[in-house]
Design a protein around this motif. Sequence first.
Motif, short mmCIF file in Angstrom:
data_model
loop_
_atom_site.label_atom_id
_atom_site.label_comp_id
_atom_site.label_asym_id
_atom_site.label_seq_id
_atom_site.Cartn_x
_atom_site.Cartn_y
_atom_site.Cartn_z
N ASN A 133 39.15 35.24 44.99
CA ASN A 133 38.55 36.67 45.04
C ASN A 133 38.03 37.47 45.27
O ASN A 133 36.52 38.07 45.65
N LEU A 134 37.72 37.73 44.08
CA LEU A 134 37.24 39.10 43.70
C LEU A 134 35.22 38.42 43.65
O LEU A 134 34.46 39.51 43.86
N GLN A 149 42.72 35.29 42.02
CA GLN A 149 42.28 36.88 42.82
C GLN A 149 40.86 37.16 42.07
O GLN A 149 40.37 37.52 42.39
N ALA A 150 41.02 36.61 40.91
CA ALA A 150 39.62 36.27 39.87
C ALA A 150 38.32 35.90 41.14
O ALA A 150 37.47 35.91 41.01
N GLN A 181 34.18 38.34 47.27
CA GLN A 181 33.93 39.76 47.83
C GLN A 181 32.91 40.32 47.34
O GLN A 181 32.86 41.09 47.75
N THR A 182 32.12 40.10 46.24
CA THR A 182 30.88 40.78 45.73
C THR A 182 30.57 40.06 46.42
O THR A 182 28.97 40.87 46.51
N SER A 209 33.73 46.34 40.77
CA SER A 209 33.94 45.11 40.35
C SER A 209 34.39 44.96 38.56
O SER A 209 35.38 44.51 38.37
N GLY A 250 47.82 32.35 40.72
CA GLY A 250 47.42 33.65 41.03
C GLY A 250 46.27 33.78 40.29
O GLY A 250 45.35 34.90 40.84
N PHE A 251 45.77 33.97 38.98
CA PHE A 251 44.97 35.26 38.45
C PHE A 251 43.71 34.38 38.75
O PHE A 251 42.56 35.38 38.93
#
Lengths: 125, 501
Positions: B428-429, B425-426, B432-433, B375, B421-422
């Motif tokens: 999303n991260l 994605q953040a 996922q974590t 991460s 987009g950023f």
Amino acid sequence: MHCQTGSWGSYVPTSTRSVGDPLERIERLASENAVVIFSISTCCMCHAIKRLFCGMGVNPTVYELDEDPRGKDMERALMRLLRSSSAVPVVFIGGKLVGAMDRVMASHINGTLVPLLKEAGALWL
Amino acid sequence: MANHRVGETGLSDSGPSNHHHHIPYAVLHGMNAPTSFIHQEGSAFDFGELEEAIVLQGVKIRNDEAKGPLFTTGRPAATLEMFPSWPIRFQQTPRGSSKSGGESTDSGSAVNTLSSKTENQLEPESPISKKASSSDHQAFDQKPLQHQQHLQQHQQQQQQRLEMASDTSRTGISQNQSAKPTQEKRRGSTSEKQLDAKTLRRLAQNREAARKSRLRKKAYVQQLETSRIKLTQLEQDLQRARSQGVFLGGCSATVGNISSGAAIFDMEYSRWLEDDQRHMSELRTGLHAHLSDSDLRVIVEGYISHYDEIFRLKGVAAKTDVFHLITGMWTTQAERCFLWMGGFRPSELIKMLISQLDPLTEQQVMGIYSLQHSSQQAEEALTQGLEQLQQSLIDTVAGGPGIDAMQQMAVALGKLANLEGFVRQADNLRQQTLHQLPRILTVRQAARCFLVIGEYYGRLRALSSLWASRPRESLMSDDHSCQTTTDLHMVQPSQNHFSNF
């Protein structure tokens, strides 16, 4: 391994064929190296994905589509392939499609990215 | 005294429907006591006692008069039983009506008159006025007052009541024939003593029920009051927090000038926070109750879905107002301090968790550290990507000689669009974590882990609230004493922020 922020080392000059299925070309290019990234030089997300691989010690092969005469066609082909409005960045590992930034990050978090890289010979540990 | 009318329904089964629009709290809870209505306003006048008086009176009268047939007519009994609180007055009325009707022994007609009259009555006074409407009831105006006084004395002793009741009833007894069925309590028993016992018991029960419903109502009202106070406090906190944000940050979203997308998200987020509390208590009770792993897994997965929901909402909000997310205006100040790309930094969360989790197996330790490492790498990559975007934007806005202003703006706008987009994605991260954690941990560990996360952010929010309400706030209020103290006084925090402690 020091990562360059400028032009990426493995820029492969395109063949002189003017006719050809863009998708075929993409697949051919993808299979030629362990890690292949299709990118656009001004795209910041592409920059991020390059930094990700670089930070892991991987040296990816990058194709800047805005610097390729057939880039536009390839972009469109990638959009169709990903079923997304943005063609780039897109990553192939070991010739197989991994996906865009979200897929790459997800696979890194769930621990499947590193084994994939090792398998493709892009990582040695 | 206006509730007397409502007492109509208490004793009979055939209650008129006109009382429904006046349903007190007790009725909604199935209170079957006439006195419950009557006692609604906490009247000092004890109608339970009164009801007893009527009953006993009627019993006496009936037994005195020995009018058997009247027993069997259910209607008259029911009707007259509807007005236990107006015993004397109503006895006047039937007498009056029956008198006007030529002292008819037909209790049915008299009672029917009575019922029709009383059904329309809302005030204790109305029986009297109704009486006045029928012929020659003036003479009886005296009687109600007399009986009223007598009745008040009744409350003292039951024996006296009996006597006086019989006295008063006897004064007008010749006309009072419909009063007999009043006291027919639809019981088949014949002995007066048995009736008394049953009646007394029932009356006692009614009284008890009435008292309970009174207490319940009090508790309910108190609950409402505290909720109201809590609500106003919350609103004040919110207002204070927002104004603090504007003062300190000078951000684009000023109070009252928030975009609709942002406002909608804020609303959804506050609802999500409430849900979060619920999930956390579920986790807590699940852990303490030592549920089976499969049951606990359901709760854990529920919590993950709960987080999936906020990420989905943030995705929608990012399309309409990415600045609202990226500047952290949707969070509290302390959270904003640690903000990374519109939310929490996953590697920091993992780092915090490592110290809090149970003893882990070697494999789990490796898994957790590997998660933290990956991460971190992903965060670094996204940060660098965002930095490049910022640099590019600076270049565009700075412009240069001969640059077309309109085009410059268009290019800048295009670049700004990449912000979404950023943030996506953040998020999303982050998502996922959170999903990865239960893959590394056991179910119980995962439950504890999510509880720790929820409580951690709860404390951060509480910290923000405390910070916002310290004396320094005089800068924002009308108070002109400008305190520049940096001490954090222990001011009274709002109740809910400490619920996590």
